[in-house]
Design a protein around this motif. Sequence first.
Motif, PDB file in Angstrom:
ATOM      1  N   MET A  90       2.592 -85.371  25.571  1.00 22.80           N
ATOM      2  CA  MET A  90       3.480 -84.054  25.916  1.00 22.80           C
ATOM      3  C   MET A  90       3.314 -83.080  24.854  1.00 22.80           C
ATOM      4  SD  MET A  90       7.365 -85.774  25.763  1.00 22.80           S
ATOM      5  CE  MET A  90       8.645 -84.252  25.183  1.00 22.80           C
ATOM      6  N   GLU A  91       3.600 -81.918  24.941  1.00 24.48           N
ATOM      7  CA  GLU A  91       3.791 -81.008  24.031  1.00 24.48           C
ATOM      8  C   GLU A  91       4.507 -79.638  24.330  1.00 24.48           C
ATOM      9  OE1 GLU A  91      -0.666 -79.329  24.121  1.00 24.48           O
ATOM     10  OE2 GLU A  91      -0.029 -77.897  25.521  1.00 24.48           O
ATOM     11  N   PRO A  92       5.115 -79.042  23.544  1.00 23.25           N
ATOM     12  CA  PRO A  92       5.961 -77.779  23.578  1.00 23.25           C
ATOM     13  C   PRO A  92       5.260 -76.812  24.505  1.00 23.25           C
ATOM     14  CG  PRO A  92       5.902 -78.372  21.111  1.00 23.25           C
ATOM     15  CD  PRO A  92       4.968 -79.059  21.881  1.00 23.25           C
ATOM     16  N   ASP A  93       6.107 -76.388  25.422  1.00 27.33           N
ATOM     17  CA  ASP A  93       5.482 -75.162  26.279  1.00 27.33           C
ATOM     18  C   ASP A  93       5.624 -73.970  25.467  1.00 27.33           C
ATOM     19  OD1 ASP A  93       4.403 -74.381  28.803  1.00 27.33           O
ATOM     20  OD2 ASP A  93       6.585 -73.760  29.374  1.00 27.33           O
ATOM     21  N   ILE A  94       4.691 -73.429  24.609  1.00 29.64           N
ATOM     22  CA  ILE A  94       4.870 -72.196  24.087  1.00 29.64           C
ATOM     23  C   ILE A  94       3.706 -71.323  24.624  1.00 29.64           C
ATOM     24  CG2 ILE A  94       4.987 -71.022  21.856  1.00 29.64           C
ATOM     25  CD1 ILE A  94       5.095 -73.924  20.626  1.00 29.64           C
ATOM     26  N   PRO A 117      14.287 -75.992  25.317  1.00 28.21           N
ATOM     27  CA  PRO A 117      12.912 -75.875  25.114  1.00 28.21           C
ATOM     28  C   PRO A 117      12.450 -76.811  26.014  1.00 28.21           C
ATOM     29  CG  PRO A 117      14.017 -77.140  23.188  1.00 28.21           C
ATOM     30  CD  PRO A 117      15.215 -76.393  24.225  1.00 28.21           C
ATOM     31  N   LEU A 118      11.341 -76.362  26.600  1.00 26.30           N
ATOM     32  CA  LEU A 118      10.323 -76.908  27.620  1.00 26.30           C
ATOM     33  C   LEU A 118       9.241 -77.698  27.093  1.00 26.30           C
ATOM     34  CD1 LEU A 118      10.846 -74.530  30.729  1.00 26.30           C
ATOM     35  CD2 LEU A 118      12.138 -76.453  30.304  1.00 26.30           C
ATOM     36  N   TYR A 119       8.546 -78.531  27.809  1.00 29.00           N
ATOM     37  CA  TYR A 119       7.810 -79.491  27.252  1.00 29.00           C
ATOM     38  C   TYR A 119       6.522 -79.570  28.500  1.00 29.00           C
ATOM     39  CZ  TYR A 119      10.250 -80.279  23.124  1.00 29.00           C
ATOM     40  OH  TYR A 119      11.174 -80.178  22.120  1.00 29.00           O
ATOM     41  N   ARG A 120       5.303 -79.509  28.074  1.00 28.84           N
ATOM     42  CA  ARG A 120       4.120 -79.810  29.126  1.00 28.84           C
ATOM     43  C   ARG A 120       4.004 -81.327  29.140  1.00 28.84           C
ATOM     44  NH1 ARG A 120       0.444 -75.356  26.307  1.00 28.84           N
ATOM     45  NH2 ARG A 120       1.991 -73.666  26.933  1.00 28.84           N
ATOM     46  N   VAL A 121       3.787 -81.797  30.365  1.00 27.76           N
ATOM     47  CA  VAL A 121       3.256 -83.288  30.310  1.00 27.76           C
ATOM     48  C   VAL A 121       1.751 -83.102  30.592  1.00 27.76           C
ATOM     49  CG1 VAL A 121       3.584 -85.558  31.346  1.00 27.76           C
ATOM     50  CG2 VAL A 121       5.479 -84.173  30.809  1.00 27.76           C
ATOM     51  N   LEU A 122       0.829 -83.749  29.971  1.00 30.48           N
ATOM     52  CA  LEU A 122      -0.498 -83.678  30.202  1.00 30.48           C
ATOM     53  C   LEU A 122      -1.300 -85.166  30.274  1.00 30.48           C
ATOM     54  CD1 LEU A 122      -0.800 -81.623  26.601  1.00 30.48           C
ATOM     55  CD2 LEU A 122      -1.226 -80.474  28.981  1.00 30.48           C
ATOM     56  N   LEU A 123      -2.310 -84.958  31.135  1.00 33.17           N
ATOM     57  CA  LEU A 123      -2.933 -86.262  31.297  1.00 33.17           C
ATOM     58  C   LEU A 123      -4.384 -85.883  30.717  1.00 33.17           C
ATOM     59  CD1 LEU A 123      -2.825 -87.184  35.162  1.00 33.17           C
ATOM     60  CD2 LEU A 123      -1.995 -88.441  33.033  1.00 33.17           C
ATOM     61  N   THR A 135      12.136 -80.426  30.726  1.00 34.16           N
ATOM     62  CA  THR A 135      12.707 -80.428  29.590  1.00 34.16           C
ATOM     63  C   THR A 135      12.675 -81.890  28.656  1.00 34.16           C
ATOM     64  OG1 THR A 135      14.768 -81.594  30.554  1.00 34.16           O
ATOM     65  CG2 THR A 135      14.869 -79.240  30.321  1.00 34.16           C
ATOM     66  N   ARG A 136      12.856 -81.806  27.301  1.00 37.53           N
ATOM     67  CA  ARG A 136      12.330 -83.069  26.610  1.00 37.53           C
ATOM     68  C   ARG A 136      12.634 -84.407  27.152  1.00 37.53           C
ATOM     69  NH1 ARG A 136      14.074 -85.825  22.640  1.00 37.53           N
ATOM     70  NH2 ARG A 136      16.342 -84.617  22.500  1.00 37.53           N
ATOM     71  N   GLU A 137      13.747 -84.504  27.722  1.00 40.09           N
ATOM     72  CA  GLU A 137      13.988 -85.970  27.985  1.00 40.09           C
ATOM     73  C   GLU A 137      13.127 -86.205  29.282  1.00 40.09           C
ATOM     74  OE1 GLU A 137      17.997 -86.998  28.020  1.00 40.09           O
ATOM     75  OE2 GLU A 137      18.154 -87.753  25.901  1.00 40.09           O
ATOM     76  N   ILE A 138      13.187 -85.287  30.093  1.00 47.46           N
ATOM     77  CA  ILE A 138      12.383 -85.656  31.467  1.00 47.46           C
ATOM     78  C   ILE A 138      11.175 -86.083  31.205  1.00 47.46           C
ATOM     79  CG2 ILE A 138      11.960 -84.757  33.651  1.00 47.46           C
ATOM     80  CD1 ILE A 138      14.772 -83.518  33.906  1.00 47.46           C
ATOM     81  N   ALA A 139      10.561 -85.106  30.299  1.00 49.56           N
ATOM     82  CA  ALA A 139       9.117 -85.108  29.774  1.00 49.56           C
ATOM     83  C   ALA A 139       8.846 -86.649  29.369  1.00 49.56           C
ATOM     84  CB  ALA A 139       8.556 -84.043  29.074  1.00 49.56           C
ATOM     85  N   GLU A 140       9.940 -86.912  28.262  1.00 46.66           N
ATOM     86  CA  GLU A 140       9.578 -88.339  27.604  1.00 46.66           C
ATOM     87  C   GLU A 140       9.463 -89.365  28.876  1.00 46.66           C
ATOM     88  OE1 GLU A 140      11.536 -86.995  23.285  1.00 46.66           O
ATOM     89  OE2 GLU A 140      12.656 -88.200  24.818  1.00 46.66           O
ATOM     90  N   THR A 141      10.210 -89.095  29.742  1.00 48.92           N
ATOM     91  CA  THR A 141      10.498 -90.310  30.688  1.00 48.92           C
ATOM     92  C   THR A 141       9.317 -90.327  31.463  1.00 48.92           C
ATOM     93  OG1 THR A 141      12.912 -89.842  30.847  1.00 48.92           O
ATOM     94  CG2 THR A 141      11.622 -91.160  32.619  1.00 48.92           C
ATOM     95  N   LYS A 191     -12.406 -80.705  32.533  1.00 46.22           N
ATOM     96  CA  LYS A 191     -11.898 -79.986  31.210  1.00 46.22           C
ATOM     97  C   LYS A 191     -11.675 -80.846  30.178  1.00 46.22           C
ATOM     98  CE  LYS A 191     -12.315 -76.107  33.795  1.00 46.22           C
ATOM     99  NZ  LYS A 191     -13.155 -74.945  33.030  1.00 46.22           N
ATOM    100  N   GLY A 192     -10.919 -82.195  30.444  1.00 46.28           N
ATOM    101  CA  GLY A 192     -10.687 -83.072  29.665  1.00 46.28           C
ATOM    102  C   GLY A 192      -9.166 -83.357  29.355  1.00 46.28           C
ATOM    103  N   ALA A 193      -8.545 -82.423  29.873  1.00 51.70           N
ATOM    104  CA  ALA A 193      -7.126 -82.551  30.010  1.00 51.70           C
ATOM    105  C   ALA A 193      -6.721 -81.576  30.774  1.00 51.70           C
ATOM    106  CB  ALA A 193      -6.391 -82.245  28.513  1.00 51.70           C
ATOM    107  N   GLY A 194      -5.290 -81.886  31.194  1.00 51.42           N
ATOM    108  CA  GLY A 194      -4.677 -80.967  32.411  1.00 51.42           C
ATOM    109  C   GLY A 194      -3.226 -81.177  32.340  1.00 51.42           C
TER     110      GLY A 194
END
Length: 154
Positions: A149-153, A72-78, A123-129, A114-117
């Motif tokens: 971060m949030e799931p990339d659905i 599963p993939l995750y988006r990292v957001l600012l 992958t989860r561990e890289i996104a968390e890092t 827009k407030g976020a991007g």
Amino acid sequence: MVATLKLIQGHWILGPLGLRLFVDIKESLLDDMYKHQRVGDSNRLSMSDFPEPLHDESVALEVSKPKLKRPPLYRVLLLNDDYTTMEFVIEVLKHIFGHSEEKATQIMLHVHQKGAGICGVYTREIAETKVEQVKQYAESEKHPLQCTMEPDID
Ligand code: TYC
């Protein structure tokens, strides 16, 4: 791709080229196959390597499909805020997410408007890092910049 063999029930026999095969097969047929094995060859297995045959019906050797699932993939957001400088956000996007000056500026402006991007998808561990790195960098420079971060659905 590597196919795997799924074993159900049965016993070991010597197959072609000295390969061990696990089959569930009628005893009479199995005995017949055993008789035709070349045993005693130094590289091959001998009869004593195999357990006694069971007395079950039917062949039970099943070739299953290789199971190669993507992680599963995750988006990292600012997230936007009113205090972090635009220059600092661009630094973060360049150094932590590997973006060019141009791409970093584009993402920063998107977040600002827009407030976020999305900074990247991992992958989860890289996104968390990455999230942790942004938080530590922002804290060390006294910026309130938020990263999540949030799931990339979809
Ligand atoms: N809004 C900030 C400013 O005007 C800039 C900024 C952009 C802050 C993106 C955070 O994630 C951010 N200085």
